[in-house]
Scaffold this motif. Structure first.
Motif, PDB file in Angstrom:
ATOM      1  N   GLY A  17       0.799  -1.214   0.000  1.00 53.35           N
ATOM      2  CA  GLY A  17       0.000   0.000   0.000  1.00 53.35           C
ATOM      3  C   GLY A  17       0.831   1.262   0.000  1.00 53.35           C
ATOM      4  O   GLY A  17       0.496   2.248  -0.684  1.00 53.35           O
ATOM      5  N   VAL A  18       1.952   1.259   0.749  1.00 55.91           N
ATOM      6  CA  VAL A  18       2.822   2.439   0.786  1.00 55.91           C
ATOM      7  C   VAL A  18       3.472   2.675  -0.574  1.00 55.91           C
ATOM      8  O   VAL A  18       3.502   3.806  -1.085  1.00 55.91           O
ATOM      9  CB  VAL A  18       3.890   2.264   1.881  1.00 55.91           C
ATOM     10  N   VAL A  19       3.996   1.610  -1.186  1.00 60.65           N
ATOM     11  CA  VAL A  19       4.608   1.749  -2.509  1.00 60.65           C
ATOM     12  C   VAL A  19       3.572   2.215  -3.533  1.00 60.65           C
ATOM     13  O   VAL A  19       3.847   3.089  -4.382  1.00 60.65           O
ATOM     14  CB  VAL A  19       5.249   0.419  -2.941  1.00 60.65           C
ATOM     15  N   GLY A  20       2.376   1.653  -3.463  1.00 63.27           N
ATOM     16  CA  GLY A  20       1.318   2.080  -4.377  1.00 63.27           C
ATOM     17  C   GLY A  20       0.913   3.527  -4.170  1.00 63.27           C
ATOM     18  O   GLY A  20       0.625   4.250  -5.142  1.00 63.27           O
ATOM     19  N   THR A  21       0.914   3.983  -2.922  1.00 63.45           N
ATOM     20  CA  THR A  21       0.553   5.375  -2.640  1.00 63.45           C
ATOM     21  C   THR A  21       1.560   6.345  -3.248  1.00 63.45           C
ATOM     22  O   THR A  21       1.192   7.352  -3.867  1.00 63.45           O
ATOM     23  CB  THR A  21       0.462   5.587  -1.129  1.00 63.45           C
ATOM     24  N   PHE A  22       2.850   6.050  -3.087  1.00 65.89           N
ATOM     25  CA  PHE A  22       3.868   6.912  -3.686  1.00 65.89           C
ATOM     26  C   PHE A  22       3.795   6.866  -5.214  1.00 65.89           C
ATOM     27  O   PHE A  22       4.013   7.885  -5.882  1.00 65.89           O
ATOM     28  CB  PHE A  22       5.255   6.483  -3.209  1.00 65.89           C
ATOM     29  N   ALA A  26       2.912  10.113  -7.860  1.00 64.41           N
ATOM     30  CA  ALA A  26       3.840  10.566  -8.911  1.00 64.41           C
ATOM     31  C   ALA A  26       3.324  10.313 -10.326  1.00 64.41           C
ATOM     32  O   ALA A  26       3.791  10.978 -11.262  1.00 64.41           O
ATOM     33  CB  ALA A  26       5.191   9.868  -8.742  1.00 64.41           C
ATOM     34  N   MET A  27       2.391   9.389 -10.499  1.00 69.20           N
ATOM     35  CA  MET A  27       1.940   9.039 -11.850  1.00 69.20           C
ATOM     36  C   MET A  27       1.139  10.171 -12.485  1.00 69.20           C
ATOM     37  O   MET A  27       0.343  10.833 -11.811  1.00 69.20           O
ATOM     38  CB  MET A  27       1.077   7.766 -11.806  1.00 69.20           C
ATOM     39  N   PRO A  28       1.309  10.388 -13.808  1.00 69.20           N
ATOM     40  CA  PRO A  28       0.510  11.415 -14.494  1.00 69.20           C
ATOM     41  C   PRO A  28      -0.824  10.901 -15.037  1.00 69.20           C
ATOM     42  O   PRO A  28      -1.602  11.695 -15.576  1.00 69.20           O
ATOM     43  CB  PRO A  28       1.428  11.850 -15.642  1.00 69.20           C
ATOM     44  N   GLN A  29      -1.089   9.609 -14.916  1.00 69.46           N
ATOM     45  CA  GLN A  29      -2.298   9.043 -15.525  1.00 69.46           C
ATOM     46  C   GLN A  29      -3.501   9.125 -14.594  1.00 69.46           C
ATOM     47  O   GLN A  29      -4.131   8.119 -14.283  1.00 69.46           O
ATOM     48  CB  GLN A  29      -2.068   7.587 -15.940  1.00 69.46           C
ATOM     49  N   TRP A  30      -3.820  10.329 -14.129  1.00 65.90           N
ATOM     50  CA  TRP A  30      -5.034  10.509 -13.344  1.00 65.90           C
ATOM     51  C   TRP A  30      -6.235  10.732 -14.268  1.00 65.90           C
ATOM     52  O   TRP A  30      -7.265  10.112 -14.094  1.00 65.90           O
ATOM     53  CB  TRP A  30      -4.861  11.690 -12.387  1.00 65.90           C
ATOM     54  N   ARG A  31      -6.065  11.611 -15.215  1.00 66.79           N
ATOM     55  CA  ARG A  31      -7.118  11.897 -16.199  1.00 66.79           C
ATOM     56  C   ARG A  31      -6.546  11.639 -17.578  1.00 66.79           C
ATOM     57  O   ARG A  31      -5.523  12.211 -17.959  1.00 66.79           O
ATOM     58  CB  ARG A  31      -7.590  13.349 -16.069  1.00 66.79           C
ATOM     59  N   TRP A  47      -2.409  12.938 -20.914  1.00 66.66           N
ATOM     60  CA  TRP A  47      -2.450  12.509 -19.517  1.00 66.66           C
ATOM     61  C   TRP A  47      -2.353  13.735 -18.624  1.00 66.66           C
ATOM     62  O   TRP A  47      -1.531  14.618 -18.845  1.00 66.66           O
ATOM     63  CB  TRP A  47      -1.297  11.555 -19.201  1.00 66.66           C
ATOM     64  N   GLU A  48      -3.165  13.756 -17.597  1.00 66.22           N
ATOM     65  CA  GLU A  48      -3.138  14.844 -16.623  1.00 66.22           C
ATOM     66  C   GLU A  48      -2.962  14.250 -15.234  1.00 66.22           C
ATOM     67  O   GLU A  48      -3.771  13.418 -14.798  1.00 66.22           O
ATOM     68  CB  GLU A  48      -4.429  15.673 -16.692  1.00 66.22           C
ATOM     69  N   GLY A  49      -1.902  14.674 -14.567  1.00 63.97           N
ATOM     70  CA  GLY A  49      -1.614  14.186 -13.231  1.00 63.97           C
ATOM     71  C   GLY A  49      -1.604  15.305 -12.214  1.00 63.97           C
ATOM     72  O   GLY A  49      -2.073  16.418 -12.466  1.00 63.97           O
ATOM     73  N   LEU A  50      -1.051  15.009 -11.045  1.00 63.23           N
ATOM     74  CA  LEU A  50      -0.993  15.999  -9.972  1.00 63.23           C
ATOM     75  C   LEU A  50       0.167  16.972 -10.139  1.00 63.23           C
ATOM     76  O   LEU A  50       0.117  18.080  -9.619  1.00 63.23           O
ATOM     77  CB  LEU A  50      -0.868  15.300  -8.619  1.00 63.23           C
ATOM     78  N   TRP A  51       1.206  16.555 -10.858  1.00 64.43           N
ATOM     79  CA  TRP A  51       2.400  17.372 -10.957  1.00 64.43           C
ATOM     80  C   TRP A  51       2.723  17.774 -12.397  1.00 64.43           C
ATOM     81  O   TRP A  51       3.443  18.751 -12.604  1.00 64.43           O
ATOM     82  CB  TRP A  51       3.608  16.622 -10.377  1.00 64.43           C
ATOM     83  N   MET A  52       2.234  17.040 -13.367  1.00 60.65           N
ATOM     84  CA  MET A  52       2.578  17.311 -14.760  1.00 60.65           C
ATOM     85  C   MET A  52       1.476  16.786 -15.672  1.00 60.65           C
ATOM     86  O   MET A  52       0.624  16.002 -15.247  1.00 60.65           O
ATOM     87  CB  MET A  52       3.908  16.651 -15.128  1.00 60.65           C
ATOM     88  N   HIS A  53       1.501  17.243 -16.914  1.00 59.01           N
ATOM     89  CA  HIS A  53       0.643  16.692 -17.951  1.00 59.01           C
ATOM     90  C   HIS A  53       1.523  16.256 -19.118  1.00 59.01           C
ATOM     91  O   HIS A  53       2.542  16.896 -19.423  1.00 59.01           O
ATOM     92  CB  HIS A  53      -0.421  17.709 -18.407  1.00 59.01           C
TER      93      HIS A  53
END
Length: 224
Positions: A17-22, A26-31, A47-53
């Motif tokens: 779960g911890v590795v998956g959370t990190f 970091a992953m850009p594949q949110w949207r 791809w739209e993520g929390l830190w980059m697109h």
């Protein structure tokens, strides 16, 4: 033996779960861009993520760009960035506490009671981190689905659920499972004296003297 195996299983699930959370943070594949109606021919993937697109075109290398400002993100992604950072910190702290509180580690003073309290704290932190991670993942998924079926939103602006959201659900459930496991295996309220062997009590000195005098008089009577 069963409690130790349960703690090891909880530690493995919590580590996943911890590795998956990190990874989700970091992953850009949110949207991910949706290919519907006239966009059925795939020329580029967004791809739209929390830190980059990122933009990936056909036969062209993928290009990613970090957001220039937090205000460039939608409100759900802005809140998700903060919540995912908090969830990552809580999950890492819970993993460290779980490793300290396991039975295979040593504690100098009051080992069982201290380890029970540490395991209980680790379990509660795992549950809290799982809930904190589950909130932004569900929030972003809800906004994507609402915009997808909203006729007012332009087709080019509609998005689909990315791989990071599915991984986020798996990671949050792993954290919740690990927290429940450690809470069930903790022994914070148990008396630590039950794990120690009590030394046999010795009679007081005056009773030993009386016993030695009685043996001496008995031996004298035999010789008489």
């Amino acid at each position: 033996m069963v409690g130790g195996a349960l703690q090891v299983a909880g530690l493995l699930v919590g580590g996943i779960g911890v590795v998956g959370t990190f990874a989700v943070t970091a992953m850009p594949q949110w949207r991910v861009s949706a290919f519907i109606e006239h966009n059925i021919i795939v020329f580029e993937t967004i791809w739209e993520g929390l830190w980059m697109h990122c933009i990936r075109q056909v036969n062209i290398r993928m290009q990613c760009k970090v957001y220039d400002s937090v205000l460039a993100l939608s409100p759900d992604l802005q809140a998700s960035r903060g919540l995912m950072c908090v969830g990552s910190g809580l999950s890492l702290l819970a993993l460290v506490l779980a490793m300290v509180g396991m039975r295979c580690t040593r504690c100098p003073q009051r080992p069982w009671q201290a380890k029970g309290c540490i395991l209980l704290a680790a379990g509660l932190l795992f549950i809290l981190s799982g809930i904190v991670e589950l909130v932004p993942v569900c929030w972003v998924a809800n906004s994507i689905i609402s915009d997808f079926y909203n006729p007012v939103v332009n087709v080019a602006q509609k998005r689909e659920l990315g791989e990071a959201l599915y991984l986020g659900w798996v990671a949050s459930f792993c954290l919740l499972a690990a927290g429940s496991t450690f809470c069930c295996s903790s022994r914070c309220a148990e008396n630590p004296r039950s794990y120690r062997y009590s030394s046999p009590t010795q009679p007081p000195p005056h009773s030993q003297r009386l016993h030695s005098k009685a043996e001496g008089s008995y031996s004298k009577s035999q010789y008489v």
